[in-house]
Motif scaffolding. Structure first.
Motif, PDB file in Angstrom:
ATOM      1  N   MET A 100      98.434  53.492  63.735  1.00 21.83           N
ATOM      2  CA  MET A 100      97.072  54.370  64.285  1.00 21.83           C
ATOM      3  C   MET A 100      96.738  53.845  65.647  1.00 21.83           C
ATOM      4  O   MET A 100      96.933  52.837  66.011  1.00 21.83           O
ATOM      5  CB  MET A 100      96.142  54.029  63.379  1.00 21.83           C
ATOM      6  CG  MET A 100      96.487  54.538  61.838  1.00 21.83           C
ATOM      7  SD  MET A 100      96.355  56.041  61.412  1.00 21.83           S
ATOM      8  CE  MET A 100      97.722  56.136  60.346  1.00 21.83           C
ATOM      9  N   ASP A 101      96.078  55.015  66.279  1.00 24.18           N
ATOM     10  CA  ASP A 101      95.373  54.501  67.382  1.00 24.18           C
ATOM     11  C   ASP A 101      93.911  54.206  67.181  1.00 24.18           C
ATOM     12  O   ASP A 101      93.032  54.878  66.878  1.00 24.18           O
ATOM     13  CB  ASP A 101      95.611  55.776  68.333  1.00 24.18           C
ATOM     14  CG  ASP A 101      94.417  55.529  69.664  1.00 24.18           C
ATOM     15  OD1 ASP A 101      94.001  54.372  69.753  1.00 24.18           O
ATOM     16  OD2 ASP A 101      94.526  56.436  70.527  1.00 24.18           O
ATOM     17  N   LEU A 102      93.674  53.010  66.804  1.00 22.96           N
ATOM     18  CA  LEU A 102      92.360  52.443  66.228  1.00 22.96           C
ATOM     19  C   LEU A 102      91.276  52.651  67.103  1.00 22.96           C
ATOM     20  O   LEU A 102      90.079  53.166  66.856  1.00 22.96           O
ATOM     21  CB  LEU A 102      92.327  50.959  65.777  1.00 22.96           C
ATOM     22  CG  LEU A 102      93.436  50.802  64.805  1.00 22.96           C
ATOM     23  CD1 LEU A 102      93.077  49.255  64.275  1.00 22.96           C
ATOM     24  CD2 LEU A 102      93.147  51.633  63.495  1.00 22.96           C
ATOM     25  N   CYS A 103      91.490  52.617  68.511  1.00 25.37           N
ATOM     26  CA  CYS A 103      90.339  52.628  69.461  1.00 25.37           C
ATOM     27  C   CYS A 103      90.062  54.274  69.613  1.00 25.37           C
ATOM     28  O   CYS A 103      88.757  54.724  69.523  1.00 25.37           O
ATOM     29  CB  CYS A 103      90.733  52.297  71.018  1.00 25.37           C
ATOM     30  SG  CYS A 103      90.879  50.684  71.111  1.00 25.37           S
ATOM     31  N   GLY A 104      90.975  55.134  69.532  1.00 20.18           N
ATOM     32  CA  GLY A 104      90.828  56.632  69.380  1.00 20.18           C
ATOM     33  C   GLY A 104      90.234  57.011  68.232  1.00 20.18           C
ATOM     34  O   GLY A 104      89.422  57.743  68.104  1.00 20.18           O
ATOM     35  N   LEU A 105      90.819  56.435  66.904  1.00 21.13           N
ATOM     36  CA  LEU A 105      90.024  56.688  65.874  1.00 21.13           C
ATOM     37  C   LEU A 105      88.526  56.415  65.887  1.00 21.13           C
ATOM     38  O   LEU A 105      87.836  57.022  65.155  1.00 21.13           O
ATOM     39  CB  LEU A 105      90.761  55.891  64.696  1.00 21.13           C
ATOM     40  CG  LEU A 105      91.786  56.673  63.820  1.00 21.13           C
ATOM     41  CD1 LEU A 105      92.466  55.867  62.805  1.00 21.13           C
ATOM     42  CD2 LEU A 105      91.373  57.906  63.262  1.00 21.13           C
ATOM     43  N   SER A 106      88.309  55.248  66.475  1.00 15.48           N
ATOM     44  CA  SER A 106      86.788  54.566  66.188  1.00 15.48           C
ATOM     45  C   SER A 106      86.123  55.828  67.205  1.00 15.48           C
ATOM     46  O   SER A 106      84.851  55.818  66.848  1.00 15.48           O
ATOM     47  CB  SER A 106      86.729  53.396  66.459  1.00 15.48           C
ATOM     48  OG  SER A 106      85.943  53.222  67.644  1.00 15.48           O
ATOM     49  N   LYS A 107      86.698  56.327  68.152  1.00 15.43           N
ATOM     50  CA  LYS A 107      85.939  57.221  69.025  1.00 15.43           C
ATOM     51  C   LYS A 107      85.489  58.426  68.258  1.00 15.43           C
ATOM     52  O   LYS A 107      84.507  58.873  68.239  1.00 15.43           O
ATOM     53  CB  LYS A 107      86.625  57.461  70.302  1.00 15.43           C
ATOM     54  CG  LYS A 107      85.898  57.995  71.563  1.00 15.43           C
ATOM     55  CD  LYS A 107      86.708  58.014  72.822  1.00 15.43           C
ATOM     56  CE  LYS A 107      85.994  58.504  73.985  1.00 15.43           C
ATOM     57  NZ  LYS A 107      86.505  60.179  73.943  1.00 15.43           N
ATOM     58  N   VAL A 108      86.413  58.852  67.478  1.00 18.47           N
ATOM     59  CA  VAL A 108      86.273  60.162  66.724  1.00 18.47           C
ATOM     60  C   VAL A 108      85.455  59.738  65.634  1.00 18.47           C
ATOM     61  O   VAL A 108      84.285  60.596  65.631  1.00 18.47           O
ATOM     62  CB  VAL A 108      87.680  60.619  66.130  1.00 18.47           C
ATOM     63  CG1 VAL A 108      87.323  61.802  65.204  1.00 18.47           C
ATOM     64  CG2 VAL A 108      88.631  61.047  67.092  1.00 18.47           C
ATOM     65  N   ALA A 109      85.442  58.638  64.983  1.00 19.99           N
ATOM     66  CA  ALA A 109      84.543  58.398  63.910  1.00 19.99           C
ATOM     67  C   ALA A 109      82.957  58.093  64.230  1.00 19.99           C
ATOM     68  O   ALA A 109      82.073  58.843  63.858  1.00 19.99           O
ATOM     69  CB  ALA A 109      84.933  57.263  63.279  1.00 19.99           C
ATOM     70  N   HIS A 110      82.934  57.658  65.303  1.00 17.51           N
ATOM     71  CA  HIS A 110      81.613  57.310  65.921  1.00 17.51           C
ATOM     72  C   HIS A 110      80.785  58.590  66.406  1.00 17.51           C
ATOM     73  O   HIS A 110      79.567  58.665  66.585  1.00 17.51           O
ATOM     74  CB  HIS A 110      81.554  56.009  66.827  1.00 17.51           C
ATOM     75  CG  HIS A 110      81.881  54.721  65.953  1.00 17.51           C
ATOM     76  ND1 HIS A 110      82.412  53.838  66.579  1.00 17.51           N
ATOM     77  CD2 HIS A 110      81.673  54.712  64.652  1.00 17.51           C
ATOM     78  CE1 HIS A 110      82.782  52.884  65.676  1.00 17.51           C
ATOM     79  NE2 HIS A 110      82.424  53.413  64.497  1.00 17.51           N
TER      80      HIS A 110
END
Ligand SMILES: Cc1ncc(COP(=O)(O)O)c(C=O)c1O
Length: 246
Positions: free
Chosen positions: A163-173
């Motif tokens: 996973m792209d965790l930075c990208g996921l965190s951006k979408v989540a937040h």
């Protein structure tokens, strides 16, 4: 003491000794260099100037506190909470949700987690959409009004999707969702998801984090005070007895 009617005399203070004898352990003059394993299921919490409090082990255990502080340091989070297994830690995170809530979960995920989401969480009114979380652009179309959490592993079990965790965190937040990542396969030695914006980091300590096949344990790490307070309450069913990690 002599015998009485064939029986040994019963010392008057026997019950008192049974109950109270171990209450004032004598401190030795030497100090242990490794954290001692405290098996007492009750501890006394001394407070400066005030009366001491007696606390049950589920709420506070000195050995557990040492371990939680250490894991929090390794995971670069403010807090860590340990559980009796990885699946126990995972269940604790899902307990942050309430009836009517929805979550997104990657479509490749550890079987114990998917079974929890498919066969346990719906009993509490929590439903899950299993989607491809490697496709960041498609995520917003799965987010509903009642979506509260994005859950994934990195890499995933069993197919090792990354996973792209930075990208996921951006979408989540951007969508005001919590992001939780099961970090079991890499452990904090190789990946510290909190540094990439992940709110809740879960590890099955049973696996690589312990590494010796002689422990079953799980941990949830977070730096978010509100999530920690809620998780601590869920773990203890009690408010504010000795927060373990600082
Ligand atoms: C990625 C992952 N998370 C969690 C677990 C569950 O951990 P435990 O066996 O400590 O409950 C496992 C177990 O295989 C796992 O592979």
């Amino acid at each position: 003491m002599g015998e009485k009617n064939g029986y040994l005399p019963f010392p008057k203070s026997f019950k008192t000794i049974c109950i109270h004898h171990t209450k004032e352990p004598k401190r030795e003059t030497c100090k242990e260099t490794m954290a001692p394993i405290v098996t007492s299921n009750i501890c006394r919490l001394e407070s400066a100037g005030g009366p001491s409090q007696v606390i049950k082990g589920r709420l506070l255990n000195p050995t557990r506190s040492v371990l939680e502080n250490l894991i929090a340091k390794l995971c670069k989070t403010k807090y860590a909470l340990t559980y009796a297994s990885g699946i126990g830690a995972i269940a604790a995170v899902f307990s942050l949700l309430k009836s009517g809530d929805h979550l997104l979960c990657n479509d490749d995920i550890y079987g114990g987690t998917s079974k929890t989401l498919i066969q346990v969480c719906p009993n509490f009114g929590i439903c899950t959409s299993f989607v491809d979380l490697t496709d960041l652009k498609s995520i917003p179309e799965y987010i509903r009004r009642n979506t509260k959490l994005i859950w994934t592993e990195n890499p995933t079990n069993p197919t090792l999707e990354v996973m792209d965790l930075c990208g996921l965190s951006k979408v989540a937040h951007e969508h005001k969702l919590m992001l939780a990542v099961d970090n079991t396969f890499l452990s904090p030695y190789l990946q510290r998801p909190a540094e990439l914006g992940v709110d809740l980091v879960v590890n099955s300590v049973t696996k690589y984090m312990n590494g010796h096949s002689d422990v079953i344990m799980g941990v949830v790490c977070t730096s978010r005070d509100n999530l920690y307070e809620r998780l601590k309450f869920i773990q203890q069913r009690h408010f504010n007895h000795g927060s373990s990690t600082v």
